[in-house]
Design an enzyme around this catalytic site. Structure first.
Site, PDB file in Angstrom:
ATOM      1  N   GLY A  60      -2.631  -5.048 -10.541  1.00 52.54           N
ATOM      2  CA  GLY A  60      -1.550  -5.714  -9.807  1.00 52.54           C
ATOM      3  C   GLY A  60      -1.840  -7.180  -9.579  1.00 52.54           C
ATOM      4  O   GLY A  60      -1.563  -7.725  -8.507  1.00 52.54           O
ATOM      5  N   GLY A  64       1.224 -11.813  -5.423  1.00 50.77           N
ATOM      6  CA  GLY A  64       0.642 -11.538  -4.115  1.00 50.77           C
ATOM      7  C   GLY A  64      -0.850 -11.774  -4.022  1.00 50.77           C
ATOM      8  O   GLY A  64      -1.396 -12.692  -4.611  1.00 50.77           O
ATOM      9  N   ILE A  65      -1.530 -10.887  -3.271  1.00 49.46           N
ATOM     10  CA  ILE A  65      -2.961 -11.077  -3.064  1.00 49.46           C
ATOM     11  C   ILE A  65      -3.754 -10.814  -4.341  1.00 49.46           C
ATOM     12  O   ILE A  65      -4.860 -11.336  -4.499  1.00 49.46           O
ATOM     13  CB  ILE A  65      -3.496 -10.209  -1.899  1.00 49.46           C
ATOM     14  N   SER A 189      -5.534  -0.043   3.967  1.00 51.44           N
ATOM     15  CA  SER A 189      -4.664  -0.649   4.970  1.00 51.44           C
ATOM     16  C   SER A 189      -4.992  -0.070   6.334  1.00 51.44           C
ATOM     17  O   SER A 189      -5.509   1.053   6.447  1.00 51.44           O
ATOM     18  CB  SER A 189      -3.195  -0.370   4.640  1.00 51.44           C
ATOM     19  N   TYR A 215       2.944   6.852   2.882  1.00 52.64           N
ATOM     20  CA  TYR A 215       2.145   5.629   2.703  1.00 52.64           C
ATOM     21  C   TYR A 215       0.818   5.750   3.431  1.00 52.64           C
ATOM     22  O   TYR A 215      -0.237   5.387   2.898  1.00 52.64           O
ATOM     23  CB  TYR A 215       2.929   4.423   3.216  1.00 52.64           C
TER      24      TYR A 215
END
Length: 337
Positions: A60, A64-65, A189, A215
Site C-alpha cells: 500500500g 498515505g503513510i 491500530s 475492523y
C-alpha cells in the site's frame, strides 16, 4: 506588592480597548492551536541511520503513510519495493518518490491483497528477482468498508488487513531469515482495544456484520500476529513489531465518509486540525523499521515512536497461537511452502 505603573497601564488598556482585547485573544488562540497541533503530531523518528544496500518492501505504498514511509526509507538509501494494487497509481507515486529523494532504486510491483493468488505471485517474483529482504512493512489496509468478500471468500477487512499479510510474510520469511537481522512491521491500530477474534464466525456468516467490529477484529489480528511471529522467529534474527500510526488524514477513511456523509461534512474542517498528516502518521512505522536496538522489544506494540502497552486482548498468547493456526489453514500455508 503593588503593580508597577506600566503594568497597570497595560491592564487598563486591555480592559478598555476592544482592539487590544481582540489582539490578546487572537494571540492566545494562535499559540494554543500551535501547541495542540504539536501534541497531535505525536512522536518523530530521530534515527539518522542509513539503509544503503538494504531492501524494503512496503504494501500500500502508493498513498498515505505508505508513500511517506517509502519516501523516508528511500532518502536513507534503501532499495524500496512499493507493492501496490493499482500499477498506474503506483508508478506515479514511485516517480514522485524518486524525484523527491534522488534515489532511483525505487520500483513498483503489483500486489492485490484481496487475492491470495496475487500474494503468491508477488512473493514468487520477489524471491526470484531480489537477493535480500531486510524490512517488510505490512501497511496496506481497508477500514470500515461495507460487507464484501475477497476473491477467496474471506470477509474483506480480515482478508486484506490480516490474512493476506500473514501469507505474504510467511512466503517471504526465508528471505527475511537469510537477510537477518531483519524486521517485519505490521500497521495495527488503537482500534484493537475492545476487539475480539471471533473464531466461531471469523467472516460474519452467522452473526450480523458490523464494519467497526470487523475492523477491530482485523487490527487485533495484526497485533496478535506480530506477537506470535516474534516468538517463532526471534532465534532466527527476525523481529516483528505492531503499531498504532495515529488518526490520519488519508484515503483509508473513505468508507466512513460514504457511510456517514453528513457527519463527515460537519467534521471535515475540525479534522484538518485534529488529525495527523500522512508524514506525521508514518513516523512510528519508520521508527519501528530503522531504530537501532529495537530487537529487544520484538513482539511489542508502539505508538508515537514509543513503546506502549496494548490492551489485554492484545497480549493473549493463546489467542495468538490459535489465530496463527487458523490463518495458516485458511490461506493454505504449510511449512513446506
Amino acid at each position: 506588592m503593588s503593580m508597577s505603573v506600566p503594568a497597570r497601564e497595560v491592564w487598563k488598556e486591555l480592559r478598555t480597548n476592544p482592539l487590544a482585547k481582540y489582539g490578546v485573544a487572537t494571540a492566545v488562540t494562535a499559540i494554543s492551536l500551535v501547541l495542540l497541533r504539536k501534541w497531535i503530531a505525536g512522536g518523530v523518528c530521530r534515527s539518522r541511520i542509513r539503509l544503503d544496500g538494504k531492501t524494503v518492501v512496503i504494501t500500500g505504498a502508493n498513498t498515505g503513510i505508505g508513500k511517506e514511509t517509502a519516501r523516508d526509507l528511500a532518502l536513507r538509501g534503501a532499495r524500496v519495493v512499493m507493492a501496490c494494487r493499482d500499477m498506474r497509481r503506483g508508478e506515479k507515486a514511485a516517480s514522485e518518490v524518486r524525484r523527491s529523494t534522488g534515489n532511483g532504486n525505487v520500483v513498483v510491483r503489483q500486489l492485490d491483497l484481496s487475492s491470495l493468488a496475487s500474494v503468491r505471485e508477488f512473493a514468487s517474483k520477489l524471491s526470484a528477482t531480489e537477493d535480500r529482504l531486510d524490512i517488510l512493512i505490512n501497511n496496506a489496509g481497508v477500514m470500515m468498508c461495507p460487507r464484501s468478500l475477497t476473491e477467496d471468500g474471506f470477509e474483506t477487512q480480515l482478508g486484506v488487513n490480516h490474512l493476506a499479510h500473514f501469507l505474504l510474510t510467511m512466503l517471504l520469511l526465508d528471505m527475511l531469515k537469510s537477510s537477518a537481522p531483519s524486521r517485519v512491521v505490521n500497521v495495527s491500530s488503537i482500534a484493537h482495544v475492545g476487539g475480539k477474534i471471533n473464531f466461531e464466525d471469523l467472516f460474519y456468516n452467522k452473526t450480523p456484520y458490523d464494519s467497526l467490529v470487523s475492523y477491530r477484529q482485523s487490527k487485533l489480528a495484526n497485533l496478535l500476529f506480530s506477537r506470535e511471529l516474534a516468538r517463532r522467529t526471534r532465534a532466527y534474527g527476525v523481529s516483528a513489531f505492531a503499531l498504532h500510526p495515529g488518526v490520519i488524514r488519508t484515503e483509508l477513511g473513505r468508507y466512513v465518509e460514504t457511510r456517514y456523509p453528513l457527519l463527515s461534512a460537519l467534521l471535515r474542517a475540525p479534522a484538518l486540525l485534529l488529525m495527523k498528516t500522512p508524514k506525521q502518521g508514518a513516523q512510528t512505522t519508520i521508527y519501528c523499521a530503522v531504530t537501532e536496538g529495537l530487537e529487544m522489544h520484538t513482539g511489542c506494540y508502539f505508538s508515537d515512536c514509543k513503546l506502549k502497552e496494548p490492551a489485554p486482548e492484545g497480549k493473549d498468547d493463546l489467542a495468538a497461537m490459535r489465530l496463527w493456526d487458523f490463518s495458516a489453514k485458511l490461506v493454505g500455508y504449510n511449512e513446506e511452502d
